[in-house]
Write an enzyme that holds these catalytic residues in place. Structure first.
Site, PDB file in Angstrom:
ATOM      1  N   SER A 425     102.695  43.101  35.482  1.00  0.00           N
ATOM      2  CA  SER A 425     102.553  42.285  36.682  1.00  0.00           C
ATOM      3  C   SER A 425     103.193  42.914  37.907  1.00  0.00           C
ATOM      4  O   SER A 425     102.975  42.456  39.025  1.00  0.00           O
ATOM      5  CB  SER A 425     103.169  40.895  36.450  1.00  0.00           C
ATOM      6  OG  SER A 425     104.534  41.014  36.102  1.00  0.00           O
ATOM      7  N   HIS A 446      95.334  43.198  35.092  1.00  0.00           N
ATOM      8  CA  HIS A 446      96.370  42.188  35.282  1.00  0.00           C
ATOM      9  C   HIS A 446      95.731  40.806  35.321  1.00  0.00           C
ATOM     10  O   HIS A 446      95.048  40.433  36.274  1.00  0.00           O
ATOM     11  CB  HIS A 446      97.137  42.458  36.577  1.00  0.00           C
ATOM     12  CG  HIS A 446      98.238  41.479  36.816  1.00  0.00           C
ATOM     13  ND1 HIS A 446      98.634  41.084  38.080  1.00  0.00           N
ATOM     14  CD2 HIS A 446      99.037  40.792  35.939  1.00  0.00           C
ATOM     15  CE1 HIS A 446      99.610  40.203  37.962  1.00  0.00           C
ATOM     16  NE2 HIS A 446      99.869  40.020  36.696  1.00  0.00           N
ATOM     17  N   GLU A 458      93.138  41.570  38.304  1.00  0.00           N
ATOM     18  CA  GLU A 458      93.369  42.728  39.158  1.00  0.00           C
ATOM     19  C   GLU A 458      93.142  43.996  38.336  1.00  0.00           C
ATOM     20  O   GLU A 458      93.803  44.197  37.312  1.00  0.00           O
ATOM     21  CB  GLU A 458      94.802  42.717  39.704  1.00  0.00           C
ATOM     22  CG  GLU A 458      95.072  41.622  40.708  1.00  0.00           C
ATOM     23  CD  GLU A 458      96.506  41.620  41.206  1.00  0.00           C
ATOM     24  OE1 GLU A 458      96.731  41.291  42.371  1.00  0.00           O
ATOM     25  OE2 GLU A 458      97.409  41.940  40.400  1.00  0.00           O
ATOM     26  N   ASN A 496     101.025  39.196  43.248  1.00  0.00           N
ATOM     27  CA  ASN A 496     102.484  39.019  43.187  1.00  0.00           C
ATOM     28  C   ASN A 496     103.164  39.498  44.460  1.00  0.00           C
ATOM     29  O   ASN A 496     104.194  38.952  44.873  1.00  0.00           O
ATOM     30  CB  ASN A 496     103.052  39.749  41.974  1.00  0.00           C
ATOM     31  CG  ASN A 496     102.823  38.969  40.693  1.00  0.00           C
ATOM     32  OD1 ASN A 496     102.564  37.769  40.727  1.00  0.00           O
ATOM     33  ND2 ASN A 496     102.907  39.646  39.569  1.00  0.00           N
TER      34      ASN A 496
END
Length: 653
Positions: A425, A446, A458, A496
């Protein structure tokens, strides 16, 4: 008697056979699905005039309407025309013309039978409801419904009134307000479909029988229609507004509330409901919400064009049976892949299998389907499945050394052409790939928690990756029903990276004494699906702290945030974090009064918006459009605003 001559147009084919049955087939050119474009509707007008003439001269005893496309019946109106149609000088007349056309079909003295397979959505369902009888294929591919609310509008071709006539007001409004798609059997139960057949090739035969027997659909029984009358209708409308309010604010998504208003005015008379559609529909089509939701739709559809054509995947090996790894494995099995799930021992794999079975029971209708999915998901403590896998996904703890050791061992067993991926992540791929002999093999895939609900994956690209590896990663994401956004390897990647300043900014305000309930309420008022403090608890405070530190954000040891982590109060998964959690829900106190909740929400979200602009500047994503759709799919950022960068450009964020 000689059958009337066949007629072909760009979108339709028509011929009548020796039994005087007319066969009308739609096949929109240049696409995989049929749509009711303006051209298709104009051609249908000409064909309906011919049907009227043939019926009046007794040369036709009925018509069967079918689709030549494998994808289904009709997927709806042509959304690519919506921007032009939103012009107030164009739209009302276009709607009146379509209303008149569908009324002419309904008023034909001969039966018109709709044979439905695959997608029958939006305008396609409205056309089917204007027919006199509907036959549908009872299989997993058939989907029937009104998804218009997801585009900021509601049915505008007479579907509001006709669905109420057929299904009754409560069921029909429920379908339109939620946008949910029904299987054929459920549609039959609601009287939207009259007859089910097992296979598509039975539609012609059953359609012929329906014409010869002059079948006509019956409206909903009195017991269902009663809820549209007098005070009961007002009561039902009130309940509908309450339910809509739990999911969407009127100022953000006006379409459900406009539809409920229309129902409260005319729900006792389906023809009046249809007449009232146009005045209520027109303001919605050109609204900022509808315009932005169309943008989101096209951006999302654009993601489906990525990847390699013909890329095939059948075996997946997942390393790590924690929440993320186990749920990735379960999702891949649900999507039809054969999956092996590796961890140190069965004690660690067992809970993942239990969660998988719960997912399958929720998603599948039949026990044999659940059993088949469980057979596709195999516990593999020794990791034997890695050598046969088309895709290997690592989803272990966020520690660089652990990941490197796993990939060192796996690389030796990898078959040629297999995808080697990490679900990290926050750690840059280049650092993980240092352990590999061929660094170009490793990509990032991801996923987001909960895997079964969030559509984004992702696809992380390192400096070592060739285009082919990334294309295969995107192809795999599409193969399991996810939306891939390609992101350059950089701390936090896209989602993130933009989420962390937003969540940490809110946490800092709580540390200074601000009400967490107020901050969360402000984010909801802005349009976020969940407030930042509740989101931090949902992600897990330990995960949030780890990602924050990986991205260079300071988490002071004396802070409440750090103390909660140290005490094992990690949020939802431990039952307490910033909130106490009960049965999966945050227990919240009252929200303090505030003069401008939405304005406070805008301030809260500003770090997310600024971070999104920064990742575009840095080339982490290829374009503002990719950033917008990635953040929407990965964070739930208010779709009605079109994405963080679109919202900023419009002065709304």
């Amino acid at each position: 008697m000689i059958a009337p001559q066949a007629t072909d147009t760009r979108h339709w084919r028509f011929h009548a056979d020796l039994e005087k049955i007319g066969w009308l087939t739609i096949e929109s050119p240049g696409g995989s699905v049929n749509t009711l474009s303006r051209e298709a509707i104009m051609e249908l007008e000409t064909l309906v005039a011919r049907l009227e003439d043939l019926a009046s001269s007794d040369e036709l005893i009925g018509v069967v309407l079918l689709s030549a496309k494998d994808s289904g019946f009709i997927a709806g109106a042509d959304i690519s025309e919506f921007d032009a149609m939103s012009d107030f000088s164009v739209l009302p007349e276009a709607l009146r013309r379509t209303h008149a056309l569908f009324a002419r079909i309904e008023n034909l003295k001969i039966p018109v039978i709709a044979g439905i397979h695959g997608f029958c959505l939006g305008g396609g369902l409205e056309l089917a409801l204007a027919c006199h009888y509907r036959i549908a294929v009872d299989d997993e591919k058939t989907r029937i419904g009104f998804p218009e609310v997801n585009l900021g509008i509601f049915p505008g071709f007479g579907g509001t009134g006709r669905s109420i006539r057929q299904a009754g007001p409560v069921d029909a409004m429920g379908i339109m307000l939620t946008g949910r798609m029904l299987r054929a059997r459920a549609a039959r139960g609601l009287n939207l479909v009259d007859k089910l057949v097992r296979h598509r090739d039975m539609l012609r035969w059953e359609g012929r029988r329906a014409v010869l027997e002059q079948r006509r659909s019956r409206p909903a029984p009195w017991s269902k229609r009663i809820m549209g009358l007098g005070p009961l209708r007002s009561y039902a409308a009130g309940r509908m507004r309450e339910q809509a309010g739990r999911k969407a604010r009127k100022e953000h998504y006006p379409a459900p509330y406009a539809l409920i208003d229309l129902f409260e005015q005319h729900g006792d008379d389906w023809k009046a409901m249809i007449r009232g559609e146009i005045d209520a529909f027109v303001p919605l089509m050109g609204s900022p919400t509808a315009t932005n939701l169309r943008r989101v739709f096209f951006l999302s559809e654009g993601l489906k064009k990525q990847g390699e054509k013909g890329a095939g995947f059948s075996r997946v090996h997942v390393i790590g049976a924690g929440v993320m790894g186990g749920d990735i494995a379960a999702w891949c099995a649900y999507r039809g892949m054969s999956v092996t799930l590796q961890d140190l021992d069965m004690a660690r794999i067992g809970p993942a299998l239990e969660r998988a079975e719960k997912l399958f029971r929720k998603r599948y209708r039949k026990k044999r389907e659940v059993d088949a999915a469980m057979l596709r998901l195999v516990a593999d403590p020794e990791g034997k499945g890695a050598a046969r896998a088309d895709v290997i996904i690592e989803a272990v703890v966020e520690k660089l050394e652990v990941k490197q050791e796993i990939f060192r061992e796996v690389e030796r067993r990898l078959k040629p052409g297999a995808i080697l991926a990490t679900n990290t992540s926050s750690i840059e791929l280049e650092r993980i790939a240092e352990a590999l002999e061929d660094r170009s093999r490793l990509i990032g895939l991801h996923f987001f928690n909960p895997v079964a609900q969030l559509p984004l994956v992702e696809v992380i690209r390192s400096q070592f990756n060739a285009d082919e590896a990334i294309a295969r990663g995107a192809s795999f994401a599409l193969a399991i029903g996810k939306s891939p956004v390609v992101v350059k390897s950089a701390p936090g990647f896209l989602v993130n990276r933009v989420l962390m300043p937003y969540m940490l900014g809110a946490v800092e305000q709580v540390e200074r004494g601000e009400s967490k309930e107020l901050l969360d309420a402000a984010a909801l008022a802005f349009g976020m699906p969940m407030g930042p403090i509740e989101l931090m608890d949902t992600v897990g405070l330990d995960v949030g702290r780890s990602v924050a530190m990986e991205l260079g954000h300071e988490v002071p040891a004396e802070s409440r945030f750090a103390r909660l982590v140290a005490e094992g109060r990690l949020g939802r998964k431990s039952g307490e974090g910033f909130y106490r959690w009960d049965k999966g829900r945050a227990v919240k106190g009252p929200v303090p009064p505030h003069a401008d909740l939405a304005g406070l929400g805008r301030e809260l979200v500003k770090p997310l918006v600024d971070a999104t602009a920064l990742v575009v500047e840095e080339g982490v994503v290829a374009s503002p459009e990719q950033a917008d759709i990635g953040v929407i799919l990965g964070t739930g950022f208010a779709p009605f605003l079109g994405g963080p960068l679109k919202a900023r450009a419009d002065g709304r964020a």
